[in-house]
Design an enzyme around this catalytic site. Structure first.
Site, PDB file in Angstrom:
ATOM      1  N   HIS A 104       0.694  -1.303   0.028  1.00  0.00           N
ATOM      2  CA  HIS A 104       0.074   0.082  -0.051  1.00  0.00           C
ATOM      3  C   HIS A 104       0.773   1.267   0.090  1.00  0.00           C
ATOM      4  O   HIS A 104       0.210   2.344   0.150  1.00  0.00           O
ATOM      5  CB  HIS A 104      -1.122   0.105   1.231  1.00  0.00           C
ATOM      6  CG  HIS A 104      -1.813  -1.153   1.443  1.00  0.00           C
ATOM      7  ND1 HIS A 104      -1.216  -2.205   2.239  1.00  0.00           N
ATOM      8  CD2 HIS A 104      -2.706  -1.837   1.053  1.00  0.00           C
ATOM      9  CE1 HIS A 104      -2.085  -3.435   2.187  1.00  0.00           C
ATOM     10  NE2 HIS A 104      -2.966  -3.109   1.392  1.00  0.00           N
TER      11      HIS A 104
HETATM   12  S1  FES Z   1       1.659  -0.301   3.408  1.00  0.00           S
HETATM   13 FE1  FES Z   1      -0.038  -1.790   3.897  1.00  0.00          FE
HETATM   14  S2  FES Z   1       1.219  -3.572   4.541  1.00  0.00           S
HETATM   15 FE2  FES Z   1       2.932  -2.016   4.180  1.00  0.00          FE
END
Ligand code: FES
Length: 146
Positions: A104
């Protein structure tokens, strides 16, 4: 870790989790220490994500040797090692080198400090550890618990 050259990282396992041991070159240390603190969510490591002996900007006993649990503090992916300045694929300009989580998009510097405006809420965790010699680290025990 006698074969760990400056700039390199090795991964070992502790309690089923990846532990990164990073030999930061003087130039990597300088880049890390010169990050504007306003770019970091917890520049001074005030959240207890590390033992007391590993607080401060570099979050380590020795400035050159970083020891981090290699699990993103968002939802547990393993971030990628992107040590070079302005590495591709990290999504920002003026990248100082660090770790990028592909799940993410969280970003951490070479001390595991999380940047602002990413999903991860805290810095990467530093496990307890101690130096048994210049080349040997024990993870999971420190001087206080030994
Ligand atoms: S940014 Fe979501 S698990 Fe690393």
């Amino acid at each position: 870790m006698s074969k760990l050259e400056p700039g390199q990282r090795m991964t070992v396992e502790w309690r089923g989790r990846p532990i990164w041991i990073l030999n930061r070159s003087p130039e990597m240390i300088e880049r890390t220490e010169s990050i504007d603190p306003s770019r970091l969510a917890d520049a001074d490591s005030s959240v207890p994500q590390q033992p007391e002996y590993a607080d401060g900007p570099l979050r380590s006993i020795k400035p050159e040797i970083g020891v981090l649990i290699g699990i993103c503090t968002h939802l547990g992916c393993s971030p990628l090692f992107k040590p070079e300045p302005n590495a591709e694929g990290v999504g920002v300009d003026d990248w100082p080198g660090g770790f990028f989580c592909p799940c993410h998009g969280s970003r951490f510097d070479l001390a595991g400090r999380v940047f602002v405006n990413v999903p991860a809420p805290t810095n990467l965790e530093v496990p307890p550890y101690r130096f048994d010699s210049d080349d040997v680290i024990t993870v999971g025990e420190d001087k206080e618990t030994a």
